[in-house]
Enzyme design. Structure first.
Site, PDB file in Angstrom:
ATOM      1  N   LYS A 168      26.421  16.063 -16.672  1.00 46.29           N
ATOM      2  CA  LYS A 168      24.995  15.742 -16.633  1.00 46.29           C
ATOM      3  C   LYS A 168      24.325  16.508 -15.484  1.00 46.29           C
ATOM      4  CE  LYS A 168      21.824  11.899 -16.062  1.00 46.29           C
ATOM      5  NZ  LYS A 168      21.588  10.474 -16.064  1.00 46.29           N
TER       6      LYS A 168
ATOM      7  N   GLU B 223      34.738  17.880  -9.265  1.00 45.17           N
ATOM      8  CA  GLU B 223      35.953  18.055 -10.073  1.00 45.17           C
ATOM      9  C   GLU B 223      35.664  18.911 -11.307  1.00 45.17           C
ATOM     10  OE1 GLU B 223      34.581  15.239  -8.915  1.00 45.17           O
ATOM     11  OE2 GLU B 223      36.003  13.581  -8.915  1.00 45.17           O
TER      12      GLU B 223
ATOM     13  N   GLY C 141      25.039   8.674 -17.574  1.00 40.94           N
ATOM     14  CA  GLY C 141      26.312   9.342 -17.866  1.00 40.94           C
ATOM     15  C   GLY C 141      27.216   8.502 -18.760  1.00 40.94           C
ATOM     16  N   ARG C 142      27.398   7.231 -18.404  1.00 36.48           N
ATOM     17  CA  ARG C 142      28.333   6.387 -19.168  1.00 36.48           C
ATOM     18  C   ARG C 142      27.758   5.939 -20.503  1.00 36.48           C
ATOM     19  NH1 ARG C 142      26.537   4.395 -14.508  1.00 36.48           N
ATOM     20  NH2 ARG C 142      25.332   2.471 -14.450  1.00 36.48           N
TER      21      ARG C 142
ATOM     22  N   GLU D 143      31.020   0.208 -13.960  1.00 32.61           N
ATOM     23  CA  GLU D 143      30.077   1.039 -13.206  1.00 32.61           C
ATOM     24  C   GLU D 143      28.656   0.485 -13.356  1.00 32.61           C
ATOM     25  OE1 GLU D 143      30.779   5.451 -12.459  1.00 32.61           O
ATOM     26  OE2 GLU D 143      29.088   5.576 -13.817  1.00 32.61           O
TER      27      GLU D 143
ATOM     28  N   HIS E  44      53.739  -7.027 -25.196  1.00 31.47           N
ATOM     29  CA  HIS E  44      55.040  -6.805 -24.571  1.00 31.47           C
ATOM     30  C   HIS E  44      54.885  -6.304 -23.143  1.00 31.47           C
ATOM     31  CE1 HIS E  44      57.051  -7.479 -28.407  1.00 31.47           C
ATOM     32  NE2 HIS E  44      55.971  -6.906 -28.925  1.00 31.47           N
TER      33      HIS E  44
ATOM     34  N   LYS F 227      32.419  10.033  -2.453  1.00 29.84           N
ATOM     35  CA  LYS F 227      32.176  11.458  -2.723  1.00 29.84           C
ATOM     36  C   LYS F 227      31.784  12.178  -1.445  1.00 29.84           C
ATOM     37  CE  LYS F 227      30.444  11.114  -7.504  1.00 29.84           C
ATOM     38  NZ  LYS F 227      29.277  11.254  -8.355  1.00 29.84           N
TER      39      LYS F 227
HETATM   40  O1  F6P Z   1      31.131   9.416 -10.267  1.00 32.86           O
HETATM   41  C1  F6P Z   1      30.472   8.735 -11.243  1.00 32.86           C
HETATM   42  C2  F6P Z   1      29.616   9.613 -12.099  1.00 32.86           C
HETATM   43  O2  F6P Z   1      28.415   9.899 -11.480  1.00 32.86           O
HETATM   44  C3  F6P Z   1      29.424   8.947 -13.460  1.00 32.86           C
HETATM   45  O3  F6P Z   1      28.378   8.077 -13.476  1.00 32.86           O
HETATM   46  C4  F6P Z   1      29.305  10.100 -14.358  1.00 32.86           C
HETATM   47  O4  F6P Z   1      29.552   9.735 -15.682  1.00 32.86           O
HETATM   48  C5  F6P Z   1      30.338  11.038 -13.793  1.00 32.86           C
HETATM   49  O5  F6P Z   1      30.244  10.849 -12.400  1.00 32.86           O
HETATM   50  C6  F6P Z   1      30.207  12.471 -14.176  1.00 32.86           C
HETATM   51  O6  F6P Z   1      28.961  13.022 -13.827  1.00 32.86           O
HETATM   52  P1  F6P Z   1      28.436  14.361 -14.426  1.00 32.86           P
HETATM   53  O7  F6P Z   1      28.283  14.202 -15.899  1.00 32.86           O
HETATM   54  O8  F6P Z   1      27.128  14.628 -13.747  1.00 32.86           O
HETATM   55  O9  F6P Z   1      29.428  15.449 -14.117  1.00 32.86           O
END
Ligand code: F6P
Length: 552
Positions: free
Chosen positions: A213, A219, A273-274, A360, A391, A516
Site C-alpha cells: 500500500k 521488508e 491494508g488488512r 490489528e 490432535h 518499526k
Molecule cells: O505493519 C503493519 C502494516 O502496516 C499493515 O497494516 C499492513 O497490512 C502491512 O504493514 C503492509 O503494509 P504495506 O502494504 O504498506 O506494505
C-alpha cells in the site's frame, strides 16, 4: 449517548454486567434443552447457516445486546462507513473496502467523489492484463510465457490473498483455470523465504508482483530489490519492465523503484491494508492464477454480505450477531481468546488472515476520542483446521481454559472421496467431528455419567468435562469462490461491529509503529558496525549485549 461517553458508562452495558451474573448460574445443558430458544438462534442467509444456540446467551441476552448496539449507535456507524465518512479519524480517511466489490453501477462516495468507476477501471485493467499474461500475449524478456507469479508483500498485502489462494486451490472450477500456473507469496524478509519462493523457478518465466500500500514497508522493499536483482542478473536490467509489476496507492514510489507506471495497479487510501484483499492487492495475483471470472465470483460473494450487513435487521444480520456475541464473550464473560476452527483444509489460512484483521483492528487501549479504556478490547484469535487442531490444542479447550470457538463447516466438499467398504466417506468423517465437538464442549461429561459407565474411581476427576463452553457454528453450502468471498466479508464486518460497539477506531494501527522505528535505529547500528567497525552504542545493557554477540 454523547460521543465522548464510553460504552461502559451506558445503561445497557451495566444491564449486561448484571445479566451475565444470572447467565453464569445456568449451564449450557439447560439452555440447549429449550427448543424455542435454540430455534431463535439459527439464522440463514444465502447458503450460510449460523447456529449460535451454544453461546451462553438467552433471548433476553440478545435483547440486552441489541440495546447495547443502540447505545453504541451501531446502525449509524455502519451507515457512516458505507457513506464514506472519515470514520478512520486518526488517519482522516474513509473506510470503504465495501466499494471494492460493489456492482459497476453502484454509487459510493469518498470526499464527494463516486469511487466505484475508479474501482472498475482498475478491475478492467487487471482483467485485461491477467488475460494477456495467461494467454501468452504478454511474454517475458526472452519471449517465453510467464507461467509463474511471485507476489511480494507482507501483512494485509499478503495474508488475505494467501487465504483466498489456498481456499481456491482445490475448488474444481478454480483449479481447472490454474492448470500449468503457479502462484507463490514472498512475505518474510528472512532470506530463507526468498530461497524457498524462488526455488525451482526461472526468472524468464516468472512475473513478480510487488504489493505494498505504502511502497515503503522495509521488508517488502528489500524483498522487491532482491527479486529485481534475481531477474536482472539472469536477464539484464531491461527485463524488469516485462517481469515486474506493482500494486500500490503510491504510484510515485512505484515509478521511482523502476516499475513502469503503466504496469502499476492502483488502490486508494480509503482501503485499509488488512481490508485490501478485494483490491488489486488480491485481485491481481489471484486473477493471474485463476482468471478474472473466478475472482469476480469471489467479489460477488463479498458483495452479497456487504448488502446483507447494510440492510438486514440486526436479529438476522450475520456479521452483527457475530460481532455482538464476541463483545458478550470478551467484555462480559472476560474470555480473552477465540478459536477459529474450519473443518476444511482449504481454509487453513483463514485463521492467520483473520488474526490480522481482528487483532490489528481491535487491539486498542483508547476510545476513538483518545480516552483510555477501562475495559479490554480485541481478542486473541488463533486456529487450525479440524480435525488437525483436535490432535493439538483441543485438550486445553475441553478441560483447560474456556475459549469460545467458531466451528466452520461445509456441506459439499471441494474434493469428495468415496472409498468402498468404509462406513462413511471422508467428508462425512470430517463433518462427524464438526458436529460432535460443539456438543462435547457444551455438555461435557459429569462424574455421575462416568460412574454409570463404571469408570475407575480415581480416573473420574481426569475424565470429567465441565462443559458449558461456548461455541457457534457456521455451515456453508459449499466452498467455491462466491462462498469464500462471503466468509471473508462476514469476518471483516464482524470485526467492525466489535470495534463500533467498543467505541474504538478499528481502522488504524499505530501500535505497529514503535517496533518499526526502533528497528531503524538497530539497522543503522548494524550498518555502522559492519561497514565502519563502530562499536554498539546508545542501547540499553540487554540490547547492547545481544547486538555485540550477534556482530561477532
Ligand atoms: O505493519 C503493519 C502494516 O502496516 C499493515 O497494516 C499492513 O497490512 C502491512 O504493514 C503492509 O503494509 P504495506 O502494504 O504498506 O506494505
Amino acid at each position: 449517548m454523547a460521543s465522548s461517553t464510553l460504552i461502559c458508562e451506558t445503561q445497557p452495558w451495566k444491564d449486561l454486567k448484571s445479566h451475565v451474573e444470572d447467565i453464569k448460574k445456568t449451564h449450557l445443558r439447560e439452555l440447549l434443552s429449550d427448543t424455542d430458544r435454540c430455534k431463535s438462534m439459527v439464522v440463514d442467509f444465502d447458503g450460510i447457516t449460523l447456529d449460535y444456540s451454544r453461546q451462553r446467551a438467552t433471548p433476553g441476552t440478545m435483547d440486552n445486546l441489541y440495546n447495547l448496539a443502540e447505545a453504541a449507535h451501531l446502525k449509524e456507524k455502519i451507515d457512516r462507513m458505507f457513506n464514506g465518512e472519515h470514520i478512520n479519524s486518526t488517519e482522516n480517511r474513509s473506510v470503504l473496502h465495501v466499494a471494492l466489490r460493489a456492482p459497476r453501477d453502484a454509487v459510493m462516495q469518498s470526499d464527494g467523489k463516486n469511487v466505484v468507476p475508479d474501482v472498475w477501471n482498475v478491475l478492467d485493467k487487471i482483467k485485461d492484463f491477467s488475460e494477456r499474461v495467461r494467454n501468452g500475449s504478454w511474454v517475458g524478456a526472452t519471449g517465453k510465457a510467464l507461467t509463474d507469479v511471485i507476489s511480494v508483500g507482507i501483512g494485509g498485502s499478503f495474508l488475505g490473498p494467501l487465504f483466498v489462494h489456498t481456499a481456491l486451490q482445490t475448488d474444481p472450477e478454480a483449479s481447472k483455470c490454474a492448470t500449468g500456473r503457479q502462484l507463490r507469496f514472498l512475505a518474510n524478509v528472512d532470506p530463507i523465504d526468498v530461497a524457498r519462493n524462488t526455488a525451482g523457478l526461472k526468472p524468464e518465466t516468472t512475473l513478480v508482483v510487488v504489493v505494498s500500500k505504502t511502497f515503503t514497508t522495509a521488508e517488502t522493499m528489500l524483498n522487491a530489490r532482491t527479486l529485481r536483482a534475481w531477474i536482472s542478473k539472469e536477464l539484464g536490467p531491461s527485463a524488469v519492465a516485462k517481469h515486474m509489476v506493482a500494486v500500490s496507492t503510491n504510484l510515485t514510489l512505484v515509478e521511482k523503484f523502476g516499475i513502469d507506471p503503466n504496469n502499476a495497479f492502483a488502490f486508494w487510501d480509503w482501503v485499509g491494508g488488512r481490508y485490501s484483499v478485494c483490491s488489486a492487492v488480491g485481485v491481481l495475483p489471484l486473477s493471474l492464477q485463476y482468471g478474472f471470472t473466478v475472482v469476480d465470483k469471489f467479489l460477488k460473494g463479498a458483495s452479497s454480505i456487504d448488502q446483507h450487513f447494510y440492510s438486514a435487521p440486526f436479529e438476522k444480520n450475520l456479521p452483527v450477531l457475530l460481532g455482538m456475541l464476541s463483545v458478550w464473550n470478551v467484555s462480559f464473560f472476560g474470555y480473552p481468546a477465540r478459536a477459529i476452527l474450519p473443518y476444511s483444509q482449504a481454509l487453513e489460512k483463514f485463521a492467520p488472515h483473520i488474526q490480522q484483521v481482528s487483532m490489528e483492528s481491535n487491539g486498542k487501549g483508547v476510545s476513538i476520542d483518545g480516552k483510555p479504556l477501562p475495559f479490554e478490547t480485541g481478542e486473541i484469535d488463533f486456529g487450525e483446521p479440524g480435525t488437525n487442531g483436535q490432535h493439538s490444542f483441543y485438550q486445553l479447550i475441553h478441560q483447560g481454559r474456556v475459549i469460545p470457538c467458531d466451528f466452520i463447516g461445509v456441506v459439499k466438499s471441494q474434493q469428495p472421496v468415496y472409498l468402498e467398504g468404509e462406513v462413511v466417506n471422508n467428508h462425512d468423517e470430517l463433518m462427524s467431528n464438526f458436529f460432535a465437538q460443539p456438543d462435547a464442549l457444551a455438555y461435557g461429561k459429569t462424574p455421575e455419567e462416568l460412574q454409570k459407565e463404571n469408570v475407575l474411581q480415581h480416573l473420574i476427576p481426569h475424565k470429567t468435562f465441565s462443559g458449558n463452553r461456548p461455541s457457534l457454528s457456521l455451515l456453508l453450502s459449499s466452498l467455491d469462490a462466491y462462498k469464500i468471498g462471503q466468509l471473508l466479508a462476514i469476518y471483516e464486518h464482524r470485526v467492525a461491529v466489535q470495534g463500533f460497539i467498543w467505541g474504538i477506531n478499528s481502522f488504524d494501527q499505530w501500535g505497529v509503529e514503535l517496533g518499526k522505528s526502533l528497528a531503524t535505529q538497530v539497522r543503522k547500528q548494524l550498518h555502522a558496525s559492519r561497514v565502519k567497525g563502530e562499536p554498539v552504542e546508545g542501547f540499553n545493557f540487554s540490547t547492547t549485549t545481544m547486538l555485540t554477540k550477534y556482530l561477532k
